[in-house]
Design a protein around this motif. Structure first.
Motif, mmCIF file in Angstrom:
data_model
loop_
_atom_site.group_PDB
_atom_site.id
_atom_site.type_symbol
_atom_site.label_atom_id
_atom_site.label_comp_id
_atom_site.label_asym_id
_atom_site.label_seq_id
_atom_site.Cartn_x
_atom_site.Cartn_y
_atom_site.Cartn_z
ATOM 1 N N LEU A 42 34.638 2.914 3.815
ATOM 2 C CA LEU A 42 35.658 3.957 3.683
ATOM 3 C C LEU A 42 35.486 5.043 4.742
ATOM 4 O O LEU A 42 36.423 5.754 5.072
ATOM 5 C CB LEU A 42 35.578 4.585 2.294
ATOM 6 C CG LEU A 42 36.002 3.674 1.160
ATOM 7 C CD1 LEU A 42 35.719 4.330 -0.163
ATOM 8 C CD2 LEU A 42 37.474 3.353 1.265
ATOM 9 N N ILE B 177 36.984 3.908 8.953
ATOM 10 C CA ILE B 177 38.274 3.315 9.293
ATOM 11 C C ILE B 177 39.213 4.414 9.749
ATOM 12 O O ILE B 177 39.084 5.565 9.346
ATOM 13 C CB ILE B 177 38.888 2.557 8.102
ATOM 14 C CG1 ILE B 177 38.853 3.429 6.851
ATOM 15 C CG2 ILE B 177 38.175 1.268 7.854
ATOM 16 C CD1 ILE B 177 39.557 2.842 5.695
ATOM 17 N N ARG B 178 40.142 4.057 10.574
ATOM 18 C CA ARG B 178 41.154 5.025 11.002
ATOM 19 C C ARG B 178 42.406 4.264 11.396
ATOM 20 O O ARG B 178 42.379 3.076 11.646
ATOM 21 C CB ARG B 178 40.659 5.860 12.169
ATOM 22 C CG ARG B 178 40.298 5.057 13.402
ATOM 23 C CD ARG B 178 40.824 5.724 14.645
ATOM 24 N NE ARG B 178 40.371 5.068 15.856
ATOM 25 C CZ ARG B 178 40.861 3.928 16.306
ATOM 26 N NH1 ARG B 178 41.782 3.271 15.615
ATOM 27 N NH2 ARG B 178 40.430 3.394 17.441
ATOM 28 N N ASN B 179 43.502 5.029 11.439
ATOM 29 C CA ASN B 179 44.755 4.433 11.860
ATOM 30 C C ASN B 179 44.785 4.350 13.382
ATOM 31 O O ASN B 179 43.926 4.911 14.058
ATOM 32 C CB ASN B 179 45.910 5.289 11.339
ATOM 33 C CG ASN B 179 47.132 4.461 11.083
ATOM 34 O OD1 ASN B 179 47.293 3.400 11.677
ATOM 35 N ND2 ASN B 179 47.989 4.921 10.223
ATOM 36 N N ASN B 180 45.761 3.639 13.917
ATOM 37 C CA ASN B 180 45.900 3.588 15.369
ATOM 38 C C ASN B 180 46.158 4.989 15.914
ATOM 39 O O ASN B 180 46.864 5.772 15.285
ATOM 40 C CB ASN B 180 47.061 2.677 15.754
ATOM 41 C CG ASN B 180 46.683 1.229 15.595
ATOM 42 O OD1 ASN B 180 45.505 0.891 15.598
ATOM 43 N ND2 ASN B 180 47.675 0.383 15.427
ATOM 44 N N SER C 182 37.656 -11.208 17.986
ATOM 45 C CA SER C 182 37.455 -9.922 17.312
ATOM 46 C C SER C 182 36.606 -10.092 16.064
ATOM 47 O O SER C 182 35.796 -9.223 15.734
ATOM 48 C CB SER C 182 38.803 -9.283 16.977
ATOM 49 O OG SER C 182 39.676 -10.235 16.455
ATOM 50 N N ILE D 212 32.238 -2.259 7.899
ATOM 51 C CA ILE D 212 33.477 -1.496 7.692
ATOM 52 C C ILE D 212 33.427 -0.882 6.303
ATOM 53 O O ILE D 212 33.199 -1.581 5.319
ATOM 54 C CB ILE D 212 34.697 -2.408 7.830
ATOM 55 C CG1 ILE D 212 34.830 -2.903 9.262
ATOM 56 C CG2 ILE D 212 35.956 -1.681 7.426
ATOM 57 C CD1 ILE D 212 36.006 -3.803 9.480
#
Lengths: 285, 294, 156
Positions: free
Chosen positions: B22, B25-28, B10, B20
């Motif tokens: 701000l 990005i995101r949550n699962n 990965s 990467i």
């Protein structure tokens, strides 16, 4: 369907090359000039890496615009090659935003709007609707029912280890994307902002740079040079955080800062953290 | 991880992906589920409040009310077993078994006199002076296999406990501490950081004086002569030979006691501990010296 | 041989196509609707603005995403991990008023804390109306929460 997908991925042959070297933009130019006196640091950590090799990075300089490689430096894989969990990074950023956010939106209720104590007209006999106050929410200029009330706090504490892993994950992602550089120190030959701009341009660091030093007092020249430019910031090690690392394109650590960060994070990754994992109480701070 | 090298894979994939930041990005997915309100034909009928009555109107009766009956809490006559319990001193227990286990885990240094500060420092015992808890009570569970030779100071001890400790050649004292002194002993660092002078230990309240001046309970205000007599008596009562501590190599340690006005071992009242510069400031003023010596 | 003749014809001769528009939009006859009705509302677009104050359009001021506050947002949030260990990040939230710093709860809980802390600081004497509103709101919420609502789950 799934088997077809798996075979397709197998055909792709994602080659796994452990990122032992991190190249910068102009390797050929610099490597020759100082090939003879490269300092190669092999580190002996208290917590040896178990299954992964240490990451190696170049030690760069800031005293010339051209990049010079001063040596090789080892970084601990637990801190600088952690699994890049985007969700952990996101949770950390959300936490950082919410910990200080208080909504000050405010409306007055019918009790707080001035006046309205008198019954506007008699209960019966006028053919009008019955009302007890001109500040009822039905009235123009009356109070607001169920409106926002000032001082709505969104505070919460992210679990301790999620915060530790937020730091390791972000540092690892930065290193994997070549956005993390190690420099010997922050000494500049001049306090001219142009020099710093040129250096950043030449080395293909993003426009915004976060420089992290171990000490509270950074050298005068770097502060004077970066003072006029908001997107170049200097921070002590204890000020480092996930949000700033993501906001700035490039993260530049001094040698001592990298060692300090590594030491602190390795400590917490191996320490007994029962106390830190307790639910947050205001009396504890 | 392991042979599949997921982390390495990965990270090497991340190399060719956009930076990467701000913005990306995101949550699962589905990691957060918002609370839902039922809708549709019958989904939002009662909103979980049930049908009719105080559940729906949310005008609940007060606790214990039995719709006009003489309620249970008034039907039963009061019996004052615990009258005044909130005024009494409490000594939370520590068994000899636990003490032995703390010593075996090497979390208590038995080459030095043990007091409540060192027991707290082991991290395996806790008490709350603000809840009328006046220190540690040593109980006799595990007295049969207690084997350590210690000089211990506790706040309450039974006869069996005293016998178990003295049988091994140890010394036990019961000593009174007022709540403020116990606060200091519980967290000395916090007190030293406040920069105050160490206060004097208070004398016991009237109803505790008898216990702490009695030689039978090894009180800290008792006559040492009496105590040595009682030691012998107890040995005869329980049928063991009292080890002679005068010939011990660590006789000095076993003989060490605190002054009745002293809180910490080695520190006298009136001293200020400077943790930052690592030094002790002692009073020189005659008036102060006189105050702290009494 | 008919196909040969047609092929040769197709090769050497192409018909000239001349598109003739027979009807233009402008020539359409208008259908008369609402005869005799006069429209009262102006439909002709924006009115000319020559005199008087212009409409209050806010002046465009681009925000500076690198102002000091934004550039250093989140500094010291990990001070308990990276620092010497004697400082908690909540202690560094200087921008948040002390009575709400590091606190979470419903309006009633927050107001109780506010009253406890600001009451000692002299809110009662300095802002009597605010103090009165605070007291009224607390007593209202006390009655509402205790008498009109179900008891929710315990926070811990």
């Amino acid at each position: 369907m799934t088997s077809a997908l798996i075979s397709a991925i197998k055909k792709l042959h994602i080659s796994v090359v452990p990122q032992i070297r991190v190249y910068s933009s102009n390797v050929a130019a610099a490597a020759t000039s100082s090939a003879n006196n490269l300092s190669i640091t092999k580190k002996d950590w208290g917590f040896q890496p178990q299954y992964t090799k240490p990451r190696e990075v170049w030690i760069e300089n800031l005293d010339t615009v051209e990049e010079q490689k001063l040596g090789l430096f080892e970084l601990h894989p637990l801190v600088f090659a952690a699994p890049p969990r985007i969700d952990i990074i996101n949770q950390n950023v959300v936490w950082q935003r919410k910990i200080r956010f208080v909504s000050w939106a405010h409306t007055k209720t019918r009790a707080e709007v001035r006046g309205g104590g008198r019954k506007p007209w008699p209960q019966k006999g006028l053919g009008r609707a019955r009302h007890g106050s001109i500040r009822s929410p039905l009235f123009r200029g009356g109070g607001i029912a169920h409106g926002p009330r000032a001082g709505k706090s969104h505070f919460f504490m992210l679990p301790f280890h999620l915060r530790v892993h937020g730091l390791t994950t972000t540092l690892s992602a930065k290193l994997a994307q070549d956005d993390l550089h190690i420099v010997k120190d922050l000494e500049l030959p001049t306090d001219d902002p142009e020099y710093l701009n040129e250096l950043i341009e030449k080395r293909n660091w993003g426009p915004s740079v976060l420089l992290v030093d171990d000490t509270d007092l950074a050298p005068r020249n770097i502060i004077a040079a970066s003072d006029t430019m908001g997107h170049i910031n200097v921070m002590p090690v204890y000020g480092l955080n996930v949000y700033s690392m993501l906001k700035h394109d490039t993260l530049v650590l001094t040698l001592s800062a990298a060692e300090k960060i590594e030491e602190r994070l390795l400590h917490w990754l191996h320490a007994n953290t029962t106390k830190e994992q307790q639910p947050f109480k205001l009396s504890q701070v | 991880m392991g042979s599949r090298q997921i982390t390495e894979k990965s990270l090497s994939m991340l190399r060719s992906l956009p930076r990467i930041s701000l913005g990306n990005i995101r949550n699962n997915p589905k990691s957060r589920q918002n609370p839902k309100r039922g809708r549709g034909q019958h989904g939002g009928d009662k909103h979980g409040a049930g049908n009719k009555g105080s559940g729906q109107r949310q005008n609940y009766m007060r606790l214990g009310y039995e719709t006009g009956n003489n309620p249970f809490y008034l039907r039963v006559p009061q019996e004052h077993y615990y009258r005044g319990h909130h005024l009494r001193r409490e000594y939370p227990p520590l068994s000899l078994h636990q003490l032995q286990s703390i010593i075996d885990k090497d979390r208590l240094d038995i080459t030095k006199p043990i007091d409540i500060a060192s027991i707290i420092k082991s991290g395996l015992y806790n008490f709350f002076p603000d809840q009328k808890q006046f220190g540690v009570q040593l109980t006799d569970e595990g007295a049969d296999f207690f084997a350590a030779k210690i000089n211990i100071e506790v706040q309450w001890a039974s006869e069996q406990v005293i016998a178990a400790i003295e049988k091994n050649g140890g010394v036990i004292t019961t000593a009174y501490y007022d709540p403020h002194s116990l606060m200091l002993l519980k967290n000395p660092k916090k007190f030293f950081e406040s920069g105050q002078a160490i206060p004097r230990r208070m004398i016991p309240p009237p109803d505790a004086i008898e216990y702490y001046t009695s030689a039978k309970t090894r009180g800290y205000l008792a006559d040492p002569e009496e105590i040595s007599k009682e030691r012998l008596k107890l040995a005869q009562k329980y049928g063991y030979t009292l080890p002679n501590i005068e010939n011990e190599p660590n006789y000095n340690m076993l003989n060490e006691r605190k002054d009745p006005r002293q809180i910490f071992y080695g520190l006298e009242p009136g001293w200020v501990i400077n943790l930052k510069e690592k030094c002790i400031l002692k009073p020189k003023d005659l008036e102060l010296l006189k105050f702290y010596s009494t | 041989m008919a196909w040969l003749g047609s092929t040769v014809l197709n090769l050497f001769w192409k018909p000239s196509v001349n598109i003739v528009r027979t009807r233009y939009h402008a020539e359409k006859q208008r259908v008369i609707k609402r005869y005799g009705f006069e429209e009262q509302i102006w439909n002709g677009g924006l009115l000319p603005r020559t005199s008087g104050k212009p409409l209050p359009m806010p002046e465009y001021r681009p925000a500076n995403p690198w102002s000091e506050r934004k550039a250093l947002f989140g500094q010291n949030d990990y001070i308990d991990i990276l620092g010497p260990g004697d400082l908690h990040p909540v202690k560094t939230l200087y921008t948040v008023p002390s009575w709400i710093r590091g606190v979470n709860g419903n309006e009633y809980q927050i107001l109780l804390r506010k009253r406890k802390m600001l009451g000692q600081a002299g809110l009662r004497q300095v802002r009597p109306t605010k103090w009165k509103d605070l007291q009224r709101r607390i007593s209202f919420l006390y009655r509402k929460l205790n008498r009109k609502t179900k008891t929710g789950p315990s926070p811990i």
